[in-house]
Design an enzyme around this catalytic site. Structure first.
Site, short mmCIF file in Angstrom:
data_model
loop_
_atom_site.label_atom_id
_atom_site.label_comp_id
_atom_site.label_asym_id
_atom_site.label_seq_id
_atom_site.Cartn_x
_atom_site.Cartn_y
_atom_site.Cartn_z
N CYS A 77 0.84 -1.20 0.00
CA CYS A 77 0.00 0.00 0.00
C CYS A 77 0.87 1.26 0.00
CB CYS A 77 -1.00 -0.04 1.14
SG CYS A 77 -2.32 1.20 0.94
N HIS A 177 -4.14 -4.61 -0.06
CA HIS A 177 -3.77 -5.14 1.25
C HIS A 177 -3.87 -6.66 1.23
CE1 HIS A 177 -3.44 -1.41 3.58
NE2 HIS A 177 -4.33 -0.95 2.72
N GLU A 179 -3.12 -8.61 3.52
CA GLU A 179 -3.58 -9.05 4.85
C GLU A 179 -5.09 -8.95 5.00
OE1 GLU A 179 -2.76 -4.61 5.45
OE2 GLU A 179 -2.04 -6.24 4.19
#
Length: 195
Positions: A77, A177, A179
């Site tokens: 990011c 992202h 995650e």
């Protein structure tokens, strides 16, 4: 394998940590130059604003540390954007690993800024990402983007086509992202860990 997450004022270190724990990967979170330099792989996360983050990196000499890394590095990011030459966000000089300038999305009647949501990925011919990621959806939250260019590894579109992932030498990067991207995120992290 010694994996390090660079510790600085990034907002997503905790969620990146959880994602790696779910994969059963051991890692260290540190801002110590020697520990970062001795790692086998390095993750450079990021959520926040470009100019204050670059100032923090310079104040703590982490800008020079990151530029000097020769092992695989993954920018996430804002981490990806800071690896570029310059950001339009507060006219910020960045790390210069990638030559591109980070641009701001222009709002449109049906497209608000920031861009938030799930976009599908189109991989380039020379992508470092797992081929299984083609047309998979990843989660994005950002107001700035890197245009599509020679080092783009995956692209998607929001008002304009843009780089969803990039690669140059030992530097890998994703705008989304991993995650927060479910199955696609797992594939991205595994691609990097296997790089």
């Amino acid at each position: 394998m010694k994996l390090v997450i660079i510790k600085y004022n990034a907002g997503n270190i905790q969620s990146v940590s959880f994602a790696l724990e779910r994969l059963g990967v051991d890692f260290t979170i540190t801002d110590q130059a020697e520990v970062i330099q001795q790692a086998d792989k390095v993750i450079f996360p990021g959520v926040g604003e470009a100019s204050t983050t670059m100032q923090y990196l310079r104040d703590h000499k982490l800008d020079a540390v990151i530029r000097g890394l020769r092992q695989p590095v993954l920018g996430i990011c804002l981490g990806m954007q800071l690896l570029c030459r310059h950001s339009e966000e507060n006219d910020t000089p960045c790390l210069g690993i990638f030559e591109e300038t980070v641009k701001r999305f222009e709002p449109q009647p049906d497209k608000k800024v920031p861009h938030m949501g799930w976009n599908n990925l189109t991989l380039t011919a020379n992508s470092w990402l797992d081929p299984a990621l083609e047309n998979k959806f990843a989660y994005f939250v950002h107001s700035y983007y890197v245009p599509v260019y020679a080092h783009t590894s995956a692209l998607t579109e929001y008002t304009v086509p843009f780089s969803a992932a990039m690669h140059r030498d030992n530097f890998y990067a994703v705008q989304f992202h991993p995650e927060k991207s479910a199955e696609a995120g797992v594939l991205v992290l595994q691609s990097f860990l296997n790089a």
